[in-house]
Design an enzyme around this catalytic site. Structure first.
Site, PDB file in Angstrom:
ATOM      1  N   GLY B  12      25.366 -29.106 -20.843  1.00 20.57           N
ATOM      2  CA  GLY B  12      26.640 -28.447 -21.147  1.00 20.57           C
ATOM      3  C   GLY B  12      26.541 -26.950 -20.957  1.00 20.57           C
ATOM      4  O   GLY B  12      27.132 -26.176 -21.708  1.00 20.57           O
ATOM      5  N   SER B  15      29.676 -23.719 -19.851  1.00 18.36           N
ATOM      6  CA  SER B  15      30.556 -22.851 -20.637  1.00 18.36           C
ATOM      7  C   SER B  15      30.134 -22.870 -22.105  1.00 18.36           C
ATOM      8  O   SER B  15      29.261 -23.636 -22.508  1.00 18.36           O
ATOM      9  CB  SER B  15      32.008 -23.317 -20.505  1.00 18.36           C
ATOM     10  OG  SER B  15      32.155 -24.579 -21.114  1.00 18.36           O
ATOM     11  N   TYR B 155      34.961 -37.298 -32.857  1.00 19.52           N
ATOM     12  CA  TYR B 155      34.060 -36.147 -32.895  1.00 19.52           C
ATOM     13  C   TYR B 155      33.261 -36.147 -34.195  1.00 19.52           C
ATOM     14  O   TYR B 155      32.043 -35.939 -34.192  1.00 19.52           O
ATOM     15  CB  TYR B 155      34.894 -34.868 -32.777  1.00 19.52           C
ATOM     16  CG  TYR B 155      34.090 -33.607 -32.617  1.00 19.52           C
ATOM     17  CD1 TYR B 155      33.489 -33.294 -31.399  1.00 19.52           C
ATOM     18  CD2 TYR B 155      33.934 -32.715 -33.677  1.00 19.52           C
ATOM     19  CE1 TYR B 155      32.766 -32.138 -31.250  1.00 19.52           C
ATOM     20  CE2 TYR B 155      33.200 -31.554 -33.529  1.00 19.52           C
ATOM     21  CZ  TYR B 155      32.619 -31.265 -32.319  1.00 19.52           C
ATOM     22  OH  TYR B 155      31.889 -30.113 -32.167  1.00 19.52           O
TER      23      TYR B 155
END
Lengths: 264, 357
Positions: B12, B15, B155
């Site tokens: 990842g 960004s 999440y």
């Protein structure tokens, strides 16, 4: 010397070759070539790291370590022809060659006159940087590298230096300087990995990049923080790369026709 | 462990926190392997890394939901640098919305990226680290891994799972006597990254960054410090740390507060948003950036200033009451410091509210 399983002595080309062995017998073998002012002792750590997977055979080139050489130092061609004779005598042609420093030049030269003997090659810190072909250029680099190597490297180098002697080392070094290694790299067609320590002053990045680019099947690995002699300072990384070459070799051997395999 | 000359893999890394972490490691002299879906964004991040003293970088476009791709990432890192000292599992996505309205497919995708992606990463990195006898695996979880959030089920589940995975791996290594390999988790609070704009959203309301917002560099620093001195777990952001501590003493209260806070501050009450899958299946088209436009740094500075002002006011106020501490009976000016400080704080709050709309 301590640390090895056993030692083999093979007569070939008029020399009595010494090679130290460590690792499981009967398994795949890896032949190690040391550099200048060095000997089989340079490979102890590497051999230990590789021992669970393959057998290390650390050869002493004529005049170095426990192999007696001629009075006059051999040039690169002389060393590589002696190596070829030993590989034929022990039937180790095609084995993975792990080379360090000046040993790289010998392995590259072997590909010129005896390509049938060359297996996958690992070139660790391939000398001589074509942009600095003088003793004057190299001396400060060697001193700087000596400082960067781990302290345990000192006795190993000292042994290598004393066994070969100052005269032989200087003469051999002159021969190495005049060896046009960059012109022979195109002939080394087997899978080759060039390995460099990121803090190696003797073989700077641009030169090693050039070496990897000149090789038909070459790849560059740069180990962060390591100096010139990776087989001593980063044996685990070296062993890992060697294992990869071993698998590539077994793939190429099994891909070959069976009758071709038997006559080797 | 020494950070200089270590080999660091960051997933990842295109960004947000991942990119900030890669930059931070590069600045400390590590060789960085950047992995994410967007190759161009990675190339740009790599160029930024290389500005720091010619740090070595390697770009490997990877989708972490593909175990073979993650294996190949580890392989490429080893081929290029010979070893892996640090592996940062960081790639994460989210899908926000009422439980019944988030498509099952999206929930599965979030778990695939946030949990299975970490599992693949750990499976690729740990054998290499075990063989070396040293290494640090850092799993970026979240404060949400301790205090759950409403409308953010997938999440929340994934972040709880990551803490479980981390702890379980740690136990395994401990029992087997592998002393040099560490597995740690980092729990960031709200961080100023593009994450909120890229979230899949079925709530009908725009996703905001819930204050207090902290800059991503802070997480990057925490991860680097984790490598220097590995610990089980660390929380980034004082508010996050406070919530984690409170949730141990009063879990119900914290749960309720977080729920209300999420509804009020995380989802906009003014701006609507159409249902969309965000970056779940396709990465966002831009070339990636570290901050997400939530002014994490400025907001942190404002918070710090206000805290300092309040502290000065408090000290002055106490000083006025107790001559021994400071001020003294004769100091008439000190009498005004506390009311002025409180006034300034109130004005600043109003200004801040107006600005954030």
């Amino acid at each position: 010397m301590r640390g090895w399983d056993d030692h083999e002595f093979t007569p070939a080309a008029g020399y009595r070759f010494h090679a130290a062995r460590l690792g499981p017998p009967g398994g795949p073998e890896v032949v190690c070539l040391h550099g200048i002012s060095a000997s089989h002792l340079h490979w102890v750590r590497f051999a230990r790291a590789l021992a669970p997977h393959a057998r290390t055979v650390a050869l002493d080139l004529p005049g170095f370590g426990r192999t007696r050489g001629p009075r006059r130092a051999l040039d690169v061609r002389g060393l590589s022809r002696a190596l070829a004779a030993w590989l034929r005598a022990t039937d180790r042609g095609g084995a993975v060659l792990v080379t360090n420093s000046a040993g790289c030049q010998v392995a590259v030269d072997l590909a010129v006159h005896s390509p049938e003997l060359v297996g996958p090659v690992l070139l660790n810190g391939p000398t001589i940087d074509a942009g600095a072909r003088t003793v004057r250029h190299h001396l400060p680099r060697v001193v700087l590298n000596a400082v960067r190597e781990p302290p345990s490297h000192l006795p190993v180098v000292l042994y290598g230096f004393l066994r070969s002697g100052p005269r032989r080392n200087l003469r051999t070094f002159r021969h190495l300087l005049h060896d046009p290694v960059e012109r022979k790299l195109g002939l080394l067609t087997t899978p080759t990995v060039v390995v460099r320590g990121s803090r190696d002053p003797i073989t700077p990045h641009p030169w090693v990049r050039e070496v990897a680019d000149l090789l038909p099947d070459g790849r560059l690995t740069e180990v962060p923080g390591a100096p010139h002699t990776l087989n001593h300072s980063s044996p685990v990384e070296m062993a890992r790369i060697t294992r990869e070459l071993l698998t590539r070799r077994s793939e190429s051997v099994s891909a070959r026709a069976p009758e071709e395999r038997t006559d080797r | 462990m020494r950070v200089r000359d270590s080999v660091v893999v960051v997933t990842g890394a295109s960004s947000g926190i991942g990119r900030a972490t890669a930059l931070c490691f590069a600045r400390k002299g590590a060789a960085v392997v950047l992995a994410a879906r967007r190759e161009e964004a990675l190339e740009e991040a790599a160029r930024e890394c290389e500005k720091h003293d010619g740090a070595q970088t390697l770009v490997v476009p990877t989708d972490v939901t593909d175990p073979e791709a993650v294996d190949a990432l580890a392989q490429r890192a080893v081929e290029r640098f010979g070893r892996i000292d640090v592996w940062v599992n960081n790639a994460a996505v989210t899908a926000i919305g009422p439980f019944q309205e988030v498509p099952l497919e999206d929930i599965r995708r979030v778990m695939d990226v946030n949990v299975m992606g970490y599992v693949y990463g750990a499976r690729a990195a740990l054998p290499i680290m075990r063989e070396q006898g040293h290494g640090v695996l850092v799993n970026v979880s979240s404060v949400v891994g301790v205090v759950s959030q409403p409308y953010n089920q997938a999440y929340t589940m994934s972040k709880f799972a990551i803490r479980g995975l981390t702890s379980s791996l740690r136990q395994e290594l401990k029992i087997e006597g592998v002393r040099g390999v560490h597995v740690c988790s980092v729990l960031p609070a709200t961080i100023d990254t593009p994450f909120f704009d890229e979230a899949a959203n079925y709530s009908g309301r725009k996703v905001l960054a819930m204050p207090p917002v902290y800059p991503p560099e802070r997480v990057a620093r925490a991860i680097v410090n984790m490598v220097r001195m590995p610990r089980r777990e660390t929380v980034v952001g004082p508010m996050g740390r406070q919530m984690v501590m409170e949730s141990k003493m009063a879990p119900g209260t914290v749960e309720n507060t977080m729920g209300i806070m999420f509804d009020r501050k995380h989802l906009s009450r003014k701006e609507p948003a159409p249902a969309n899958t965000g970056n779940l299946y396709e990465p966002s088209p831009d070339s990636g950036s570290v901050p997400g436009g939530w002014h994490g740094r400025r907001r942190t500075n404002v918070r710090r200033t206000l805290t300092a002002v309040a502290l000065v006011g408090l000290v002055a106020g106490v000083g006025r009451r107790m001559p021994l501490v400071g001020g003294g009976r004769g100091n008439r000016r000190a009498r005004h410091v506390l009311p002025v400080a409180v006034g300034a704080w109130k004005v600043a709050r109003v200004v801040k509210k107006r600005r954030s709309g």
